[in-house]
Design a protein around this motif. Structure first.
Motif, PDB file in Angstrom:
ATOM      1  N   GLY A   1      17.567   1.563 -76.176  1.00  0.00           N
ATOM      2  CA  GLY A   1      16.233   1.297 -75.663  1.00  0.00           C
ATOM      3  C   GLY A   1      16.230   0.233 -74.591  1.00  0.00           C
TER       4      GLY A   1
ATOM      5  N   ASP B   1       7.924   0.612 -77.979  1.00  0.00           N
ATOM      6  CA  ASP B   1       9.340   0.952 -78.119  1.00  0.00           C
ATOM      7  C   ASP B   1       9.812   1.706 -76.878  1.00  0.00           C
TER       8      ASP B   1
ATOM      9  N   LEU C   1      12.601   3.124 -76.359  1.00  0.00           N
ATOM     10  CA  LEU C   1      13.720   4.032 -76.632  1.00  0.00           C
ATOM     11  C   LEU C   1      13.491   5.424 -76.074  1.00  0.00           C
TER      12      LEU C   1
ATOM     13  N   SER D   1      13.915   5.594 -72.417  1.00  0.00           N
ATOM     14  CA  SER D   1      15.326   5.419 -72.089  1.00  0.00           C
ATOM     15  C   SER D   1      16.115   6.697 -72.338  1.00  0.00           C
TER      16      SER D   1
END
Length: 212
Positions: free
Chosen positions: A34, A111, A113, A116
């Motif tokens: 992340g 978040d 993540l 990403s």
């Protein structure tokens, strides 16, 4: 028990380290992804992050690739299956749809993540995980729209539209967060998104407006 609590149980001055599990390593790898994508998944920095040694890593994994695969499976479980299980507690499909959208956008906002992983979609391992998750999520959304009375084909289309709206919201929330409404305005915005998703499409003629 979290890592801080585990460390607190270790005798002071004993040099004892908490016994880590494969899940601990997978979670640490996801946090690194992340923050810096796949390139950030490296054994020594993760060991330092976890307060352990490389020996702990090799106790659980053959190599870095095995860790990445485990981390991606962990993401599938925590980011999709666990969320579906949570919203399934709501018996009404309309309220379940609202809760799902609110929960998913709230978690994605804090978040990085998912953004990403999308940025690393050229990696075959990430691409495969994204494909599985996307199919599962759209399929679940389609089932919700079918439960609201939409024909199968239209339910699938609406599920796809709902998921693309979620992805767009997530990307924008990390790239230009000030462009999204906040607090009560955000709740009204989500209500508007749901209202749009369940509104009859011109020319369909098969369904009436679903009030949820």
């Amino acid at each position: 028990m979290d890592m801080a609590q585990q460390r607190a149980k270790a005798p002071r001055g004993s040099g004892a380290r908490p016994r880590l599990t494969a899940r601990d390593w997978a979670d640490a790898a996801l946090a690194a992804m992340g923050e810096g994508g796949l390139a950030a998944v490296a054994v020594e920095p993760l060991a330092a992050r976890l307060g352990t040694t490389k020996g702990s890593f090799y106790w659980h994994f053959r190599n870095r690739d095995a860790l990445i695969e485990a981390a991606l499976k962990r993401w599938e479980q925590a980011g999709t299956e666990a969320v579906i299980t949570e919203v399934e507690a709501e018996p009404d499909p309309g309220r379940r749809l609202r809760r799902l959208l609110a929960l998913a956008t709230s978690r994605a906002a804090t978040d990085p993540l998912e953004v990403s992983l999308l940025a690393n979609a050229t990696d075959p391992r990430v691409a495969a995980a994204l494909a599985r998750v996307t199919d599962r999520r759209i399929g679940y959304l389609a089932a919700l729209f079918a439960a609201l009375g939409f024909p199968a084909g239209e339910a699938r289309d609406r599920g796809l539209l709902a998921y693309t709206a979620y992805l767009g919201h997530t990307q924008l929330g990390h790239a230009v967060p000030q462009s999204l409404p906040a607090d009560a305005a955000h709740d009204r915005y989500l209500d508007g998104v749901i209202d749009t998703l369940v509104r009859p499409w011109d020319g369909g003629g098969e369904t009436e407006h679903v009030v949820i």
